[in-house]
Structure formats: structure tokens, C-alpha cells
Design a protein around this motif. Sequence first.
Motif, mmCIF file in Angstrom:
data_model
loop_
_atom_site.group_PDB
_atom_site.id
_atom_site.type_symbol
_atom_site.label_atom_id
_atom_site.label_comp_id
_atom_site.label_asym_id
_atom_site.label_seq_id
_atom_site.Cartn_x
_atom_site.Cartn_y
_atom_site.Cartn_z
ATOM 1 N N SER A 108 14.440 26.236 99.399
ATOM 2 C CA SER A 108 15.510 26.959 100.099
ATOM 3 C C SER A 108 14.944 28.274 100.615
ATOM 4 N N PHE A 110 16.220 31.074 99.807
ATOM 5 C CA PHE A 110 16.271 31.917 98.611
ATOM 6 C C PHE A 110 14.954 31.795 97.836
ATOM 7 N N ASN A 113 11.945 33.522 99.535
ATOM 8 C CA ASN A 113 11.856 34.963 99.290
ATOM 9 C C ASN A 113 11.346 35.259 97.885
ATOM 10 N N SER A 136 18.624 37.611 98.006
ATOM 11 C CA SER A 136 17.394 36.919 97.591
ATOM 12 C C SER A 136 16.168 37.817 97.744
ATOM 13 N N ASP A 178 15.544 42.167 106.586
ATOM 14 C CA ASP A 178 16.206 41.020 107.217
ATOM 15 C C ASP A 178 15.928 41.117 108.716
ATOM 16 N N ALA A 209 16.452 34.461 108.375
ATOM 17 C CA ALA A 209 17.353 33.331 108.071
ATOM 18 C C ALA A 209 18.397 33.113 109.167
ATOM 19 N N THR A 238 14.929 29.991 107.073
ATOM 20 C CA THR A 238 15.639 28.966 106.321
ATOM 21 C C THR A 238 15.850 27.748 107.207
ATOM 22 N N SER A 240 18.357 25.846 106.374
ATOM 23 C CA SER A 240 19.727 25.553 105.922
ATOM 24 C C SER A 240 20.790 26.094 106.862
ATOM 25 N N LYS A 241 20.410 26.856 107.860
ATOM 26 C CA LYS A 241 21.401 27.432 108.772
ATOM 27 C C LYS A 241 21.322 26.705 110.119
HETATM 28 C C1 PLP Z 1 21.153 32.567 103.895
HETATM 29 C C2 PLP Z 1 20.058 33.501 103.659
HETATM 30 C C3 PLP Z 1 19.042 33.221 102.744
HETATM 31 C C4 PLP Z 1 19.080 31.998 101.866
HETATM 32 O O1 PLP Z 1 18.804 30.844 102.571
HETATM 33 P P1 PLP Z 1 19.043 29.417 101.874
HETATM 34 O O2 PLP Z 1 18.138 28.515 102.603
HETATM 35 O O3 PLP Z 1 20.503 29.108 102.041
HETATM 36 O O4 PLP Z 1 18.672 29.575 100.432
HETATM 37 C C5 PLP Z 1 18.000 34.123 102.629
HETATM 38 N N1 PLP Z 1 17.972 35.260 103.353
HETATM 39 C C6 PLP Z 1 18.937 35.571 104.230
HETATM 40 C C7 PLP Z 1 18.831 36.835 105.025
HETATM 41 C C8 PLP Z 1 20.025 34.713 104.407
HETATM 42 O O5 PLP Z 1 20.981 35.038 105.276
#
Ligand code: PLP
Length: 393
Positions: A108, A110, A113, A136, A178, A209, A238, A240-241
Motif C-alpha cells: 500500500s 502507507f 512510506n 503514514s 505530500d 498519492a 499509491t 489505490s487512488k
Molecule cells: C492515501 C494516502 C496514502 C496511503 O495510500 P494507500 O495506498 O491507501 O495506503 C499515503 N499518503 C498520502 C498522502 C495519501 O493521501
Amino acid sequence: MGNRLDWMHQELEGLKNAGLYNRIRTIGSPQGAWLVVDGKKVLNFCSNNYLGLANRPEIVAAAKKGLDNYGAGPAAVRSIAGTMDLHLELERRLAAFKGVEAAVTFQSGFCANLATIQALVTKEDVIFSDELNHASIIDGCRLSGGRIVRFAHANPLDLERAIKENEGSYRRALIITDGVFSMDGDMAPLDEIYQIANAHDIMLMVDDAHGEGVVGKGGRGIVDHFGLHGKVDIEVGTLSKAFGVMGGVVAGNAVIVEWLRQRGRPFLFSSAMTPPDVAACIAALDILESSTELVDKLWENARYFKAEMKNAGFDTGQSVTPITPIMLGEAPLAQQFSRELFEEGVFAMALGFPTVPKGKARIRVMISAAHSQADLDQALQTFIKVGKKLGVI
Ligand SMILES: *Cc1c(COP(=O)(O)O)cnc(C)c1O
């Protein structure tokens, strides 16, 4: 029965009384512009499915093929039992997409990081961290044992001050920010931060992310957006988004990726992404590399929605990305606004303290390429109706 768990009941009661208890709605459909939430069909403005890939037929088909060819799980940690060629293929593809030497995936964002910060920093070192960085990143910094020095949000002058104040007091340093900040939809001034990192010869890491698949040419991320190829040491992303699947990635210099394969703890002590996830991510790259259509549609939708909300008299804050905050002030108003929207068939989250500062509560609208013009117009009418009813506009 002893009473060793009583404290937990009391803490939970406290959260409920303070209005901070998380009540999680149940989704009974795939992700998309529309969802079935708690049994009700609603327009979705909550998820990070920026490009609508989470339930796109090509992605689902690729995941099924991954499942057929490689099975359900990796069954082990890569460094111990060997790595599937499928994972290496995804990493080569991600590196090519990002225009970097190498990439390594994690379970992930998370985990990416946690892995990266711990591998780069130890207790003799210092981390300069934007005060609004993601949880994270904060956890990764804490686990590293390095000294954490926060700088004012998106403020290069304050970063410079923090570095000068700490000069000579550490062995190595790392700057972390970020890329896109998820609460306001603003972006780190990465070009200026890079100048500072370079002038002081400090390692630079950006967590993109919310920028991966969204900003930069065809969604290539914040480094591409600022034209900083080869200059930012570590780009975390990520899957995941915008990618619509699950997983994390670190992209950059080959030596950093080699180091993470040796020292990244979630790489060494946790099993890899599942084969269907990896196959789905490769299919997401196929789509992103074949055309900028989805990314363009996302931005077109975001521009339209923001402009119409402003015209209607709403305050949409500082956002420069498809994340659209609707600033409402106090948390109870934001919560009521969100409930009224839901009654009217629009699902959009209220965010209050401590997720955002006191007095800055808001509804956060997540725009997606999956939304049609009719979806956006329906949402706009609903926002205006509720806004008038609650005296916001
Ligand atoms: C969503 C997010 C994460 C975590 O990503 P996942 O793949 O959902 O674990 C890490 N850093 C930032 C800035 C995020 O917005």
C-alpha cells in the motif's frame, strides 16, 4: 470477568459524546459515479477513484487473468521465496511511466512510506517535514527514530529557516512533503523545495498519492508537473487512488530502489501485492499510456464543478486540483450539510476538527472522470438546494 477492557468502553463512549466516533456507511456496489450506500442509490463524491478505473471492465478483466495465470496470493515475502515476474513487469512499467531509473512496489502507499523513511533515516539524522503531511509519513518518521523538525505548510522560507537552525546538528537529512494535500487540494511548491534541498545537498522525498494519475502529463505525477525529472530523489505513489486498485510504489534512482529491496521492512517482512492486483495495475498503466482522455475528463469535470459552485456563491477554498472543498466553518453545520445531501441522494463527506483546523469544517467533494455531465448538474442542483435551506448561500 475482569475489567481490563473497561477503559476501551469508556474511550469509545467519550468519542461518541464528543461527536468524534467514526460511523462507517456500508457500500453494496462496485465503486463508480453511483453507489448503493446503506441500501440507497446515491451519487458518489467521496472516493479517490479519480479516473473511474476501480470498476472499469479492462481492469477487472486483467485482474481475472492475473488470477487465472498466477493464483490468488504471492504466498510469501519476495526476498525469501522469490518474486513473481509479474511484479517485476509492473515495476518496469511504473518506472517507464514515471520516467525514472527504477521502481519498487509495496502492499500500500502507507507501507511504502513506512518502508522508505525507515530505510533512509536513523537516529543520527533529521527529517524536515511539512506540518500537514499524511499520517503514514508521520508514522514513518516516528519509526525511523530520526529527529523530526516540522516546517510551516507549503512554506519554503520556513523550510530554509528550519534547515539553517539545525545546521551542523545532524549526520544526514531528508525533506518530506505530500505532493497534493488531500484536505485542501493544494500542491507543495516542489520546485522551490527542490532548490533548497539541492542548495543544502539534502535528500528530497515527495508523497504523490493524490497526484499519481491526476497531475502532470497524462497523470505522470507532481515531479512531471514541475518538470523536475531526475531531481527529486524519492517519489512515493499509491496504486489505490487514481489507479483504482491497491498497492504502493517508490520510484526514483536505481540505487534507492536497490537499497529499499535490502532494507525496506514491509518489503522484507510482509508478502507482496496479490497477482490480480498487480495485473490490474499493469492494465491501468496500459490505459494511462494509451491516451490522456481520462485525465483530461477528470480536469474538465473539476473545472466545471468548481466554477459552477463559485457562481452559486460557495467558497471552494484554495484547491488547484480535482479535490474540491466546500468551506462551511463549524463542524455541526458541515455534518448537517452532509446528512441533507445524503437524504437528497448525494454522498459527500463532512470533515471537521481534528482532520482539519477548528472553524474550517467543510464538505470535501471528490470529482472523478466517471461523473457524467448529468451527474455533475444533479449534484450542483442538490448543493444549491441544501445550501439555500441551511442559509450558506
Ligand atoms: C492515501 C494516502 C496514502 C496511503 O495510500 P494507500 O495506498 O491507501 O495506503 C499515503 N499518503 C498520502 C498522502 C495519501 O493521501
